[in-house]
Design a protein around this motif. Structure first.
Motif, short mmCIF file in Angstrom:
data_model
loop_
_atom_site.label_atom_id
_atom_site.label_comp_id
_atom_site.label_asym_id
_atom_site.label_seq_id
_atom_site.Cartn_x
_atom_site.Cartn_y
_atom_site.Cartn_z
N ASP A 22 0.96 -7.25 -6.85
CA ASP A 22 1.16 -7.30 -5.40
C ASP A 22 1.07 -8.75 -4.92
N TYR A 51 -1.05 -3.20 -8.59
CA TYR A 51 -2.01 -4.09 -7.93
C TYR A 51 -1.98 -5.49 -8.54
N SER A 54 -6.46 -2.52 -3.79
CA SER A 54 -5.99 -3.74 -4.45
C SER A 54 -7.04 -4.84 -4.40
N LYS A 96 0.83 -1.21 0.00
CA LYS A 96 0.00 0.00 0.00
C LYS A 96 0.87 1.25 0.00
N ALA A 148 2.23 1.65 -3.48
CA ALA A 148 1.17 2.16 -4.36
C ALA A 148 0.93 3.65 -4.09
#
Length: 165
Positions: free
Chosen positions: A73, A70, A141, A5, A8
């Motif tokens: 991930d 995403y 995500s 996170k 991102a």
């Protein structure tokens, strides 16, 4: 998960000036490669019984950059790799590969990233007709996880709630 996170968020902040600002990450190949990339993906999908995931976008697109983060991930990458052959289709500045977008009923003029899912035989199963992911920077995500789980091919013994099938 916190690291993903934060990564991102850092990417979003770095891209924050707007979608027309170029990024350092080249996710989408030269637009001229789309046909060959799609043909190779369909061949791989047929041999592995995976679905083809078409990601229409451009390297200039901040939301496209976030979607790619995403996709890769820790939670989504195993689902993506086990079930899909991902093809990034470069639409340039909405002036390239529009024939492919039209063929797969993806209206890129409503925003990108935009996705389409094909069967392992190339049949269109889903096209993102309303720009659901065009505001990816504002999404989590988990929305990508839900999408991948919904559109992965059914496997014997798997249920929709099992993420690791």
């Amino acid at each position: 998960m916190k690291t993903v996170k934060l990564l991102a968020l850092a990417t979003v902040l770095a891209l924050g000036a707007g979608p027309a600002r170029p990024s350092n990450r080249e996710i989408y190949p030269d637009p001229s490669k789309a046909g060959a990339d799609l043909a190779a993906a369909l061949k791989t999908a047929a041999g592995t019984h995976k679905r083809v995931l078409l990601d229409f976008g451009g390297n200039w697109c901040g939301d496209c950059q976030v979607l790619d983060l995403y996709f890769h991930d820790a939670k989504n990458l195993p689902i993506l790799e086990a079930n899909f052959v991902l093809v990034h289709v470069n639409i340039g500045y909405k002036d390239a590969n529009l024939d492919l977008a039209h063929r797969y009923k993806v209206p890129v003029e409503q925003g990108v990233p935009a996705l389409a899912v094909l069967s392992d035989r190339g049949a269109l199963l889903f096209s993102q007709e309303t720009g659901q992911f065009k505001s990816m920077r504002k999404m989590e995500s988990s929305s990508v996880t839900e999408f991948l789980v919904q559109w992965r091919p059914a496997r014997a013994g798997c249920s929709a709630v099992m993420l690791s099938c």
